[in-house]
Design a protein around this motif. Sequence first.
Motif, PDB file in Angstrom:
ATOM      1  N   ASP A  52       0.827  -1.213   0.000  1.00 42.64           N
ATOM      2  CA  ASP A  52       0.000   0.000   0.000  1.00 42.64           C
ATOM      3  C   ASP A  52       0.861   1.263   0.000  1.00 42.64           C
ATOM      4  OD1 ASP A  52      -2.278  -1.484  -0.061  1.00 42.64           O
ATOM      5  OD2 ASP A  52      -2.680  -1.368   2.093  1.00 42.64           O
ATOM      6  N   LYS A  53       1.941   1.226   0.787  1.00 46.04           N
ATOM      7  CA  LYS A  53       2.843   2.379   0.866  1.00 46.04           C
ATOM      8  C   LYS A  53       3.491   2.646  -0.496  1.00 46.04           C
ATOM      9  CE  LYS A  53       5.201   5.602   3.043  1.00 46.04           C
ATOM     10  NZ  LYS A  53       4.541   6.832   3.518  1.00 46.04           N
ATOM     11  N   ASP A  54       3.910   1.545  -1.187  1.00 51.93           N
ATOM     12  CA  ASP A  54       4.499   1.678  -2.523  1.00 51.93           C
ATOM     13  C   ASP A  54       3.492   2.312  -3.492  1.00 51.93           C
ATOM     14  OD1 ASP A  54       6.787   0.410  -1.616  1.00 51.93           O
ATOM     15  OD2 ASP A  54       6.076  -1.588  -2.226  1.00 51.93           O
ATOM     16  N   LYS A  55       2.269   1.827  -3.436  1.00 51.18           N
ATOM     17  CA  LYS A  55       1.228   2.323  -4.333  1.00 51.18           C
ATOM     18  C   LYS A  55       0.951   3.800  -4.094  1.00 51.18           C
ATOM     19  CE  LYS A  55      -1.120  -2.105  -5.016  1.00 51.18           C
ATOM     20  NZ  LYS A  55      -2.374  -2.867  -4.856  1.00 51.18           N
ATOM     21  N   GLN A  56       0.944   4.187  -2.824  1.00 48.53           N
ATOM     22  CA  GLN A  56       0.699   5.590  -2.472  1.00 48.53           C
ATOM     23  C   GLN A  56       1.789   6.491  -3.057  1.00 48.53           C
ATOM     24  OE1 GLN A  56       0.514   6.334   1.748  1.00 48.53           O
ATOM     25  NE2 GLN A  56       0.313   8.543   1.506  1.00 48.53           N
ATOM     26  N   ILE A  57       3.049   6.056  -2.936  1.00 47.70           N
ATOM     27  CA  ILE A  57       4.183   6.845  -3.444  1.00 47.70           C
ATOM     28  C   ILE A  57       4.132   6.950  -4.970  1.00 47.70           C
ATOM     29  CG2 ILE A  57       6.697   6.852  -3.722  1.00 47.70           C
ATOM     30  CD1 ILE A  57       6.857   5.561  -0.902  1.00 47.70           C
ATOM     31  N   ALA A  58       3.878   5.811  -5.627  1.00 46.03           N
ATOM     32  CA  ALA A  58       3.836   5.798  -7.094  1.00 46.03           C
ATOM     33  C   ALA A  58       2.662   6.614  -7.622  1.00 46.03           C
ATOM     34  CB  ALA A  58       3.755   4.358  -7.599  1.00 46.03           C
ATOM     35  N   ASP A  85       5.184  -3.667 -10.585  1.00 42.02           N
ATOM     36  CA  ASP A  85       5.597  -2.276 -10.787  1.00 42.02           C
ATOM     37  C   ASP A  85       4.493  -1.436 -11.419  1.00 42.02           C
ATOM     38  OD1 ASP A  85       8.096  -2.863  -9.824  1.00 42.02           O
ATOM     39  OD2 ASP A  85       9.012  -3.127 -11.801  1.00 42.02           O
ATOM     40  N   LEU A  86       4.596  -0.112 -11.192  1.00 41.65           N
ATOM     41  CA  LEU A  86       3.817   0.850 -11.962  1.00 41.65           C
ATOM     42  C   LEU A  86       4.795   1.467 -12.963  1.00 41.65           C
ATOM     43  CD1 LEU A  86       1.098   2.424 -12.331  1.00 41.65           C
ATOM     44  CD2 LEU A  86       2.142   4.231 -10.956  1.00 41.65           C
ATOM     45  N   CYS A  87       4.466   1.404 -14.230  1.00 42.65           N
ATOM     46  CA  CYS A  87       5.320   1.959 -15.289  1.00 42.65           C
ATOM     47  C   CYS A  87       4.776   3.325 -15.699  1.00 42.65           C
ATOM     48  CB  CYS A  87       5.340   1.032 -16.496  1.00 42.65           C
ATOM     49  SG  CYS A  87       5.920  -0.630 -16.125  1.00 42.65           S
ATOM     50  N   ILE A  88       5.610   4.339 -15.564  1.00 41.84           N
ATOM     51  CA  ILE A  88       5.223   5.708 -15.936  1.00 41.84           C
ATOM     52  C   ILE A  88       5.982   6.095 -17.200  1.00 41.84           C
ATOM     53  CG2 ILE A  88       5.056   8.111 -15.179  1.00 41.84           C
ATOM     54  CD1 ILE A  88       5.329   7.093 -12.288  1.00 41.84           C
ATOM     55  N   VAL A  89       5.255   6.412 -18.271  1.00 42.60           N
ATOM     56  CA  VAL A  89       5.873   6.795 -19.547  1.00 42.60           C
ATOM     57  C   VAL A  89       5.851   8.319 -19.661  1.00 42.60           C
ATOM     58  CG1 VAL A  89       5.816   6.551 -22.063  1.00 42.60           C
ATOM     59  CG2 VAL A  89       5.110   4.636 -20.594  1.00 42.60           C
ATOM     60  N   MET A  90       7.017   8.878 -19.968  1.00 38.83           N
ATOM     61  CA  MET A  90       7.167  10.336 -20.035  1.00 38.83           C
ATOM     62  C   MET A  90       7.948  10.739 -21.278  1.00 38.83           C
ATOM     63  SD  MET A  90       8.281  10.913 -16.039  1.00 38.83           S
ATOM     64  CE  MET A  90       9.277   9.424 -16.030  1.00 38.83           C
ATOM     65  N   GLU A  91       7.945  12.027 -21.524  1.00 41.20           N
ATOM     66  CA  GLU A  91       8.702  12.621 -22.626  1.00 41.20           C
ATOM     67  C   GLU A  91      10.199  12.331 -22.471  1.00 41.20           C
ATOM     68  OE1 GLU A  91       9.583  17.229 -24.167  1.00 41.20           O
ATOM     69  OE2 GLU A  91       8.432  16.841 -22.339  1.00 41.20           O
ATOM     70  N   TYR A  92      10.847  12.024 -23.576  1.00 39.48           N
ATOM     71  CA  TYR A  92      12.301  11.826 -23.582  1.00 39.48           C
ATOM     72  C   TYR A  92      12.968  13.123 -24.038  1.00 39.48           C
ATOM     73  CZ  TYR A  92      16.918  10.235 -25.157  1.00 39.48           C
ATOM     74  OH  TYR A  92      18.273  10.100 -25.342  1.00 39.48           O
ATOM     75  N   CYS A  93      13.892  13.635 -23.242  1.00 37.05           N
ATOM     76  CA  CYS A  93      14.583  14.883 -23.578  1.00 37.05           C
ATOM     77  C   CYS A  93      15.953  14.561 -24.169  1.00 37.05           C
ATOM     78  CB  CYS A  93      14.718  15.767 -22.334  1.00 37.05           C
ATOM     79  SG  CYS A  93      13.138  16.344 -21.702  1.00 37.05           S
ATOM     80  N   GLU A  94      16.090  14.850 -25.442  1.00 34.19           N
ATOM     81  CA  GLU A  94      17.289  14.450 -26.196  1.00 34.19           C
ATOM     82  C   GLU A  94      18.548  15.182 -25.750  1.00 34.19           C
ATOM     83  OE1 GLU A  94      16.608  14.634 -30.425  1.00 34.19           O
ATOM     84  OE2 GLU A  94      14.489  14.139 -30.143  1.00 34.19           O
ATOM     85  N   GLY A  95      18.384  16.358 -25.129  1.00 36.84           N
ATOM     86  CA  GLY A  95      19.552  17.172 -24.775  1.00 36.84           C
ATOM     87  C   GLY A  95      20.234  16.786 -23.479  1.00 36.84           C
ATOM     88  N   GLY A  96      19.794  15.688 -22.844  1.00 30.00           N
ATOM     89  CA  GLY A  96      20.414  15.277 -21.585  1.00 30.00           C
ATOM     90  C   GLY A  96      19.929  16.111 -20.410  1.00 30.00           C
ATOM     91  N   ASN A  97      20.740  16.173 -19.335  1.00 26.87           N
ATOM     92  CA  ASN A  97      20.330  16.972 -18.178  1.00 26.87           C
ATOM     93  C   ASN A  97      21.280  18.147 -17.950  1.00 26.87           C
ATOM     94  OD1 ASN A  97      22.579  16.124 -16.548  1.00 26.87           O
ATOM     95  ND2 ASN A  97      21.474  14.243 -16.038  1.00 26.87           N
ATOM     96  N   LEU A  98      20.905  18.992 -17.023  1.00 23.04           N
ATOM     97  CA  LEU A  98      21.653  20.223 -16.777  1.00 23.04           C
ATOM     98  C   LEU A  98      23.045  19.955 -16.213  1.00 23.04           C
ATOM     99  CD1 LEU A  98      21.559  23.280 -16.959  1.00 23.04           C
ATOM    100  CD2 LEU A  98      20.416  23.323 -14.723  1.00 23.04           C
ATOM    101  N   ARG A  99      23.216  18.871 -15.482  1.00 21.63           N
ATOM    102  CA  ARG A  99      24.535  18.538 -14.955  1.00 21.63           C
ATOM    103  C   ARG A  99      25.527  18.340 -16.106  1.00 21.63           C
ATOM    104  NH1 ARG A  99      26.722  19.974 -11.103  1.00 21.63           N
ATOM    105  NH2 ARG A  99      25.249  19.096  -9.602  1.00 21.63           N
ATOM    106  N   GLU A 100      25.076  17.645 -17.144  1.00 17.25           N
ATOM    107  CA  GLU A 100      25.933  17.418 -18.319  1.00 17.25           C
ATOM    108  C   GLU A 100      26.257  18.732 -19.016  1.00 17.25           C
ATOM    109  OE1 GLU A 100      23.365  14.789 -20.370  1.00 17.25           O
ATOM    110  OE2 GLU A 100      23.850  13.049 -19.133  1.00 17.25           O
ATOM    111  N   LEU A 101      25.245  19.624 -19.081  1.00 16.50           N
ATOM    112  CA  LEU A 101      25.471  20.923 -19.731  1.00 16.50           C
ATOM    113  C   LEU A 101      26.465  21.771 -18.934  1.00 16.50           C
ATOM    114  CD1 LEU A 101      24.781  22.979 -21.952  1.00 16.50           C
ATOM    115  CD2 LEU A 101      22.886  23.775 -20.500  1.00 16.50           C
ATOM    116  N   ILE A 102      26.339  21.765 -17.605  1.00 12.90           N
ATOM    117  CA  ILE A 102      27.255  22.545 -16.758  1.00 12.90           C
ATOM    118  C   ILE A 102      28.700  22.103 -17.005  1.00 12.90           C
ATOM    119  CG2 ILE A 102      27.979  22.954 -14.361  1.00 12.90           C
ATOM    120  CD1 ILE A 102      24.991  22.946 -13.603  1.00 12.90           C
TER     121      ILE A 102
END
Length: 456
Positions: A52-58, A85-102
Motif C-alpha cells: 500500500d505504501k508503494d502504491k501511495q508513493i507511485a 511495478d507501476l510503469c510511468i511513460v514520459m517525454e524523452y529529452c534528447e539534450g540530456g540533463n543540466l549537470r551534463e550541460l554545466i
Amino acid sequence: MNDHERLTPHTYEDYEIIDDLTTGAFGRVYVVRLKALPNKLWIMKRLRYLKDKDKQIADQEVEMLKLAGSKYTVKYVESFTFDVDLCIVMEYCEGGNLRELIKKMETQSVKQRKEQCYNIFYQVLMVLKHLHSLRIVHRDLKPENIFLDQDGNAKTGDFGLALMIQSRSEVNAAGTQNYQSPEAINFNQMTEASDIWALGVIVVEMITGVHPFQGRTQDETVQNIKNGRFKALPDYVKGELKEMLISMINSDPAKRPSAEELLDSDLMQLLAKIEKKEEKQHEVEQEKIKSEEELKKLNEQIKWMKLPDDLLKKLGEDLKKPLQGTEVQKEEALQLLENDCQFLLQALNERKDDDGRKRVILSGIIEGFINVFENYDLNLITRTFSSTFFYLTNNSSDEVKLLIYNKKPFLGLIRLLEHTDILVAGDSISSIFKIQLSGSNTTKESDPHPHFESIQ
C-alpha cells in the motif's frame, strides 16, 4: 505520440527497452520506444507497486506529474501496471540533463554561459511559479532533474519527492543534500522558498561553474549551507542578476523572493518578451511547414489525378448554369468558377493521365465548358477557362480526344476565335487542332467533319 496513440492505453509488451538510465534510489529508468512507432523515444520509470505504501508513493508521483504539466516540465504520457511495478511513460529529452550541460559550459566564455543560463533560469522559474501557485514544493530541484530538449529548452522533471503543502506551512525535507536549503538541513523543513534557494544555487553554478557553498569536503559544504557562508560572486555577475541571486540564496527563507516576484524583474520581463517573440516566430514557421505539407499533399493528389468525383461533378454542374443575378453576384460566381478551373488546370498541366481525364469528361465538365464558350459574353471568358479545356486535350490519347470530339465542342471553340485575347484564341485553335487530329485518326476518310465548313 499523436492524440490517438496517447488515448490508446498501452501495456508493457507494447514497448521495447533501448537503454537503462537507472542511477537513483527511486525506481528504474529506461529509454524505450513503442514497437509500433520505432522512430520515437520515451522515458519509462518503473516504481514498486506491491504494498500500500508503494502504491501511495507511485500514485502520488503520477498525480504530481499531471498537476505540474506545462511546456516547461517533462510531459507525462501514460502509466500502467506490469508485474509488481507501476510503469510511468514520459517525454524523452534528447539534450540530456543540466549537470551534463554545466560540465560542457566549463570551456565556454562568460558571455556564452550567461546567455544559456538566462533562458534556463527563466524556464525553471516558470515551473516554480506554477507549482507554488498549487502549493506544491518540488523538494528535489538539482541539475540532474532539469532536462533539456533538442532545442536546449529546460524541462523540469522527477516529481517523485514533490509534495503539496495543503494546510501546513511547510513539509519535511527531502532531496540531495547539496541542494537542500539551510532550513531543510537545520530544521528538516521545506517551503516554496526552499525551491527558490535550490534554483539560486543552480544558477550560480551554471554561471561560475562552482557550487556557491562548496567546501573542501562534503561536511564542510553542509556546514557552509547551514551557516549561509557562500563564495563571493565574481565581478562579471553584477547589477540586477547579482541582487536576484544573493536574495535567492539568503539563509532566511522569509527574505527570499517568490518565483512570481523574480519573474517581475526587468531581466525576466525581457526574457519573457524574447520568448513570446520566438514563440510567435515558431508558430509562423509551423504554419508555413503545415501549409507546405498540405500543398505537397495536394500536389501529390493532383499528380495522380485523385480529384474527388463529387468536386468534378459539382464543377460540371456549375459550368452548365447560366450567369444570373446582379453584376456583383455574377462576378463572384465567375471568380468561384475560375478558382475551381485553376485547381483542375494544375491537375492537367503537363501530365499524361488518361484515367483522370476520362473521369473529368464523365463528370460533365466538357458540357459545362461548351456552355461557357457558347453562351457567356466573350469578355467574361478568361484564359483560365480556355487553357483548362486545352489541357484536357493535351497529353491525352486519341481515345480521350474522341470522347471530347463526340461532345461536339466546336461551335463554342470557333466562337472563341473572335476573342480579343489572342492567348484565349490560341488555346481554341490548339484545342480544335488536337480534337480534329483524333477525329482523323479514328473516323473514315470519307466521313466529313461535322463542322468542316465552319472551321474553314
